[in-house]
Design a protein around this motif. Structure first.
Motif, short mmCIF file in Angstrom:
data_model
loop_
_atom_site.label_atom_id
_atom_site.label_comp_id
_atom_site.label_asym_id
_atom_site.label_seq_id
_atom_site.Cartn_x
_atom_site.Cartn_y
_atom_site.Cartn_z
N ALA A 63 -13.86 -1.83 -27.04
CA ALA A 63 -13.62 -2.87 -27.97
C ALA A 63 -14.99 -3.25 -28.31
CB ALA A 63 -13.03 -4.19 -27.01
N ARG A 64 -15.15 -3.67 -29.65
CA ARG A 64 -16.45 -4.03 -30.20
C ARG A 64 -16.50 -5.54 -30.39
NH1 ARG A 64 -18.38 -5.07 -35.56
NH2 ARG A 64 -16.36 -4.35 -36.55
N MET A 65 -17.51 -6.26 -29.49
CA MET A 65 -17.60 -7.54 -29.34
C MET A 65 -18.10 -8.18 -30.55
SD MET A 65 -16.26 -6.99 -26.33
CE MET A 65 -16.05 -8.63 -25.57
N ARG A 66 -18.02 -9.45 -30.67
CA ARG A 66 -18.51 -10.21 -31.95
C ARG A 66 -20.06 -10.04 -31.87
NH1 ARG A 66 -14.92 -15.71 -31.90
NH2 ARG A 66 -13.01 -14.73 -32.72
N ASP A 67 -20.87 -9.90 -30.74
CA ASP A 67 -22.16 -9.82 -30.72
C ASP A 67 -22.74 -8.45 -31.23
OD1 ASP A 67 -21.51 -8.55 -28.50
OD2 ASP A 67 -22.68 -9.75 -27.13
N GLY A 68 -21.87 -7.75 -31.35
CA GLY A 68 -22.09 -6.22 -31.69
C GLY A 68 -22.05 -5.13 -30.79
N ARG A 69 -22.10 -5.43 -29.49
CA ARG A 69 -21.93 -4.43 -28.60
C ARG A 69 -20.61 -3.91 -28.13
NH1 ARG A 69 -20.42 -6.98 -23.56
NH2 ARG A 69 -20.12 -9.29 -23.96
N ARG A 70 -20.62 -3.08 -27.63
CA ARG A 70 -19.25 -2.32 -27.40
C ARG A 70 -19.04 -2.17 -25.85
NH1 ARG A 70 -16.64 0.08 -31.74
NH2 ARG A 70 -18.05 0.38 -33.68
N VAL A 116 -13.58 -10.63 -29.64
CA VAL A 116 -13.83 -9.16 -29.93
C VAL A 116 -13.59 -9.15 -31.56
CG1 VAL A 116 -12.91 -8.18 -28.06
CG2 VAL A 116 -11.27 -8.71 -29.61
N CYS A 117 -14.13 -8.20 -32.21
CA CYS A 117 -14.16 -8.15 -33.71
C CYS A 117 -13.32 -7.12 -34.07
CB CYS A 117 -15.57 -8.02 -34.39
SG CYS A 117 -15.55 -7.80 -36.02
N SER A 118 -12.16 -7.25 -34.64
CA SER A 118 -11.29 -6.27 -35.26
C SER A 118 -11.97 -5.42 -36.48
CB SER A 118 -9.82 -6.99 -35.59
OG SER A 118 -9.90 -7.92 -36.60
N GLU A 119 -11.43 -4.24 -36.59
CA GLU A 119 -11.96 -3.50 -37.69
C GLU A 119 -10.92 -3.51 -38.79
OE1 GLU A 119 -12.98 0.43 -36.10
OE2 GLU A 119 -14.04 -0.15 -34.51
N ASP A 120 -11.42 -4.34 -39.85
CA ASP A 120 -10.48 -4.52 -40.95
C ASP A 120 -9.85 -3.14 -41.70
OD1 ASP A 120 -11.04 -7.23 -40.46
OD2 ASP A 120 -12.78 -7.25 -42.07
#
Length: 555
Positions: A68-75, A6-10
């Protein structure tokens, strides 16, 4: 176990997360506060998830919907199950082990990840969009009902192979997505292990449960533990007792530790009164108001003899043995165990004798949801297995075939057992209870109902005033009005929990008969229902056997 990337929102903070969530979905202020408290309790959740709503709440947990926002851009959506902080660590670990070992296949929900912060635990599971049975039960076709039960039995067969007893089978715990025809069994918070369970932590839970049952059963005879200071002088040896117990199955003799009694030197008026009451012998026969603390009036020997004669006339076969009178001396230990062959005389009378009052309290697991508990659970049978899940599946099938949910709705276990007897018959219930060592007494004989007739009557396919003999008899004095009350209670349910009855229009009836297949329900459906609702757990059909039933021959 790896958590999905997942990609965390900074730049996301708790306030920003809450604002974004509130824009997407309108939630109440109480839910907002609960979400904020969850973020504070488990701060690492904010780095991964955006909690958008609270979708479930129970006695032991709350479930939240998170994104959760995944690293490939999808949620991707996830379900976060927050366990209450008072949950026992072993119970939490056992639930996680059930999800990891048996979950993820055969219609059983798996686990993705788990967060822990001190005593707060959050289990992350894939989110499955589903519809509540109470909202769609009136529009379900028979084919949907058949597939629903088939997939439920598949999930039960799968977990039963691991020796897992779910103990809380109900529609709310078996999710159903009507569009995609997907199913998922969830919530193993009350699960226990069978005798041959393969889940190691469930063995620990089972062992602790049996120890608890044994401890509660012997509570009348065991003394509470004594907390003493290391500097306090111990009483003399005359106040202690050491009683050897019979040897166990392994051949080892258990010895009860010496029990120390401490005598208080300041006797209040209350203790003096209690000591005085203890010296008054209580009569065995003719007792009334046993819940009162006042002493029973003195009974003469002629009165006791007359009561014994009256009892012998009514029950000539009773073997009466006089109870030992409690000694007035404080040093003499009171005899609390019952003698072998001691028979009471309060059966079918308006009294409770000392023999019955002195019996050990019956303790057995009774977890589950009211209305779905099996007869062996309601009657406190200590030996409970996977058959209790099969009974719950039978209750679900009964609801779906009759179009009434919930079908059973009782205030306590005795009323629930009465409602079961109203459908399955009192004579059959009494006979089944004998097989697992329980005695059930019913004041009137309740006839066994024909399941097809009952379901078609409730669904509106038959008129109760017509050819439904069984239901008409049950509405009278023969059944004590129990079924009548049950039907009236179901009529008072919201419109979404029951199908249209005969009062609906002809077009609605034809659509229900032709469009949903309720005019062509095979006899195999009611035969399976009868076997799922077998009152005897030893002969009740298993989930694996049910999947081989002719109802599912083409699946």
């Amino acid at each position: 176990m790896e958590f999905p990337a997942v990609c965390s929102e900074d730049s996301s903070s708790e306030a920003a997360i809450m604002d974004t969530a509130n824009k997407k979905r309108k939630i109440s202020k109480d839910v907002q506060l609960d979400i904020e408290d969850l973020y504070k309790a488990v701060p690492q959740l904010a780095k991964v998830f955006r909690i958008v709503d609270k979708i479930g709440e129970g006695t032991f947990s709350s479930v939240y919907l998170a994104e959760a926002r995944m690293r490939d851009g999808r949620r991707e959506m996830f379900a976060l199950k927050h366990l209450i902080p008072t949950s026992h660590p072993t119970r939490i670990a056992a639930e996680l082990q059930c999800l990891t070992v048996a979950g993820g296949r055969e219609n059983v929900m798996g686990v993705t990840y788990c967060f822990r912060k001190e005593d707060h635990v959050v289990i992350v599971m894939p989110y499955m969009e589903h519809q509540a049975i109470v909202d769609i039960i009136g529009s379900l076709s028979f084919e949907e009902v058949r597939l629903y039960i088939y997939h439920l039995l598949k999930a039960l067969r799968h977990i039963h192979q691991f020796g897992i007893i779910h103990r809380d089978i109900k529609p709310n715990n078996f999710l159903y997505n009507r569009k995609s025809r997907t199913y998922a069994l969830v919530d193993f918070g009350l699960a226990q292990g069978a005798a041959d369970t393969q889940i190691e932590l469930l063995k620990v839970v089972r062992q602790k449960a049996s120890q608890k049952v044994a401890g509660l059963s012997g509570k009348r005879e065991a003394a509470p533990p004594l907390k003493t200071s290391s500097t306090a002088p111990l009483p003399s040896s005359s106040t202690s007792s050491c009683v050897p117990l019979p040897p166990t199955a392994a051949g080892r003799a258990l010895v009860k530790k010496p029990r120390t009694t401490v005598t208080s030197y300041t006797r209040t008026k209350l203790t003096k009164d209690l000591a005085g009451l203890r010296k008054v012998p209580r009569p065995v026969f003719g007792e009334r108001n046993l819940n009162s603390c006042t002493p029973a009036p003195p009974t003469s020997k002629s009165d006791v003899k007359k009561s014994e004669e009256d009892a012998s006339v009514r029950y000539p076969s009773a073997n009466r043995v006089p109870l030992p009178v409690r000694a007035s001396g404080s040093s003499q230990k009171t005899q609390r165990t019952l003698q072998q062959g001691l028979t009471c005389n309060c059966y079918l009378t308006d009294r409770v004798c000392n023999v019955c009052l002195a019996r050990k309290q019956q303790v057995a697991p009774r977890a589950g949801t009211p209305g779905f508990r099996a007869p062996e659970v309601l009657s406190k049978c200590p030996d409970q297995g996977t058959a209790i899940d099969v009974w719950s599946a039978g209750v679900i099938l009964l609801s779906l075939l009759s179009g009434r949910y919930p079908f059973f709705k009782a205030s306590d276990d005795l009323m629930a057992l009465t409602q079961i007897m109203t459908i399955r018959g009192s004579r059959e219930t009494i006979q089944a209870a004998k097989t697992f060592g329980k005695a059930v007494v019913c004041s009137r004989e309740l006839p066994r109902q024909d399941l097809r007739t009952l379901c078609e009557t409730l669904r509106g396919k038959r008129c109760p005033a017509g050819d439904v003999t069984g239901v008409r008899e049950a509405n009278g004095e023969t059944a004590g009005g129990q079924l009548k009350q049950l039907l009236k209670q179901q009529e008072e349910e919201p419109s979404g929990s029951r199908v249209p009855t005969n009062h609906s229009s002809p077009s609605e009836r034809s659509e229900g008969e032709d469009g949903r297949g309720w005019d062509r329900v095979p006899d195999a459906a009611f035969d399976l229902l009868d076997r799922l609702l077998d009152l005897n757990p030893s002969t009740r059909i298993t989930a694996a056997e049910a999947l081989q039933h002719p109802l599912f021959k083409d699946l």
